[in-house]
Design an enzyme around this catalytic site. Structure first.
Site, short mmCIF file in Angstrom:
data_model
loop_
_atom_site.label_atom_id
_atom_site.label_comp_id
_atom_site.label_asym_id
_atom_site.label_seq_id
_atom_site.Cartn_x
_atom_site.Cartn_y
_atom_site.Cartn_z
N ASP A 49 23.65 -6.32 -0.16
CA ASP A 49 22.22 -6.47 -0.25
C ASP A 49 21.79 -7.50 0.80
O ASP A 49 22.58 -8.36 1.19
CB ASP A 49 21.85 -6.93 -1.66
N ASP A 51 18.32 -9.50 1.03
CA ASP A 51 17.56 -10.66 0.57
C ASP A 51 18.14 -11.25 -0.70
O ASP A 51 18.28 -10.56 -1.72
CB ASP A 51 16.10 -10.27 0.35
N CYS A 126 15.43 1.24 2.36
CA CYS A 126 14.44 2.05 1.65
C CYS A 126 13.05 1.48 1.91
O CYS A 126 12.78 0.33 1.52
CB CYS A 126 14.73 2.08 0.16
N HIS A 128 10.26 2.67 0.63
CA HIS A 128 9.37 3.21 -0.39
C HIS A 128 9.02 2.19 -1.46
O HIS A 128 9.70 1.17 -1.61
CB HIS A 128 10.00 4.45 -1.03
N CYS A 136 16.31 6.81 -2.87
CA CYS A 136 17.06 5.78 -2.15
C CYS A 136 16.79 4.37 -2.66
O CYS A 136 17.64 3.48 -2.48
CB CYS A 136 16.80 5.86 -0.64
N ASP A 163 22.65 -9.55 -5.60
CA ASP A 163 22.28 -10.69 -6.44
C ASP A 163 21.46 -10.33 -7.67
O ASP A 163 21.18 -11.20 -8.49
CB ASP A 163 21.51 -11.73 -5.61
#
Length: 217
Positions: A49, A51, A126, A128, A136, A163
């Site tokens: 991931d 952020d 993604c 969206h 996604c 996280d």
């Protein structure tokens, strides 16, 4: 070759945005398939991931100057690369759907992250929002599956490190292994629900390689 160069990207109307490494070539995953750890074969890929995991979480960040690596993150990524394990990024960026981020800004931040860490083999992003019904956006499996497909890695031999609970749920939905590295943003219920946790990214990588004294299995 500069670490910030983009050599390939595409923006499907309904799927994730994909950004990938030099010459658009698929990384060779044979090294990770052939290697072993204390618990058997090394993963074919590790997906992070963005952020709150690789870099500090700045909501809807479109400014490369505000990108700050999380403690130990560059070292954790370098440790995986030293073993020939391809590394990628899977990131929800709903700011695009909300109209507060542009593709150019997402790309600028991506380039800055690549400049800090070295180019990731694949980025699956993604764009969206929560109500768009895409396949996604994490916790859906689409980002993980798209990244695995790009890397030539099987999801069941891939690890996702994040996280929050949606990172782990996306890994589980894709058939991958999920490792949670809690931060202040992580809810207690997400920690309880995670199959494996680690204190930080260095510990997460040790856990992935079968060398960590911490975490839960």
């Amino acid at each position: 070759m500069t670490s910030s160069a983009t050599v390939g990207h595409r923006r499907p109307a309904t799927g994730p945005w994909l950004f990938y490494g030099p010459r658009g070539a698929r990384p060779d995953t044979r090294a990770s398939r052939q290697g072993t750890s204390a618990h058997g074969a090394l993963p074919q890929a590790v997906l992070f991931d963005r952020d709150g995991t690789l870099v500090a979480d700045v909501p809807y960040n479109g400014d490369p100057a505000r990108v700050t690596p999380m403690p130990g993150a560059p070292e954790a990524v370098a440790a995986l690369r030293s073993l020939g394990i391809p590394v990628g990024v899977v990131s929800n960026q709903s700011g695009v759907a909300r109209g507060v981020l542009t593709h150019r800004q997402v790309e600028s931040v991506r380039q800055r992250v690549d400049a800090i860490f070295g180019p990731f083999a694949v980025w699956a992003v993604c764009p969206h929002g929560p109500r768009d019904g895409c396949g996604c956006r994490k916790p859906a499996p689409g980002l993980v599956l798209a990244a695995c497909d790009r890397l030539g890695a099987s999801p069941e031999h891939t690890v996702v490190i994040g996280d929050i609970g949606s990172d782990i749920a996306a890994a589980r939905a894709a058939g991958a292994r999920g490792v949670l590295v809690p931060t202040r943003a992580t809810r207690p219920a997400e920690i309880t629900a995670a199959d494996e946790t680690a204190a930080d990214l260095i510990d997460a990588v040790r856990l992935v390689l079968g060398r960590s004294p911490g975490g839960r299995r």
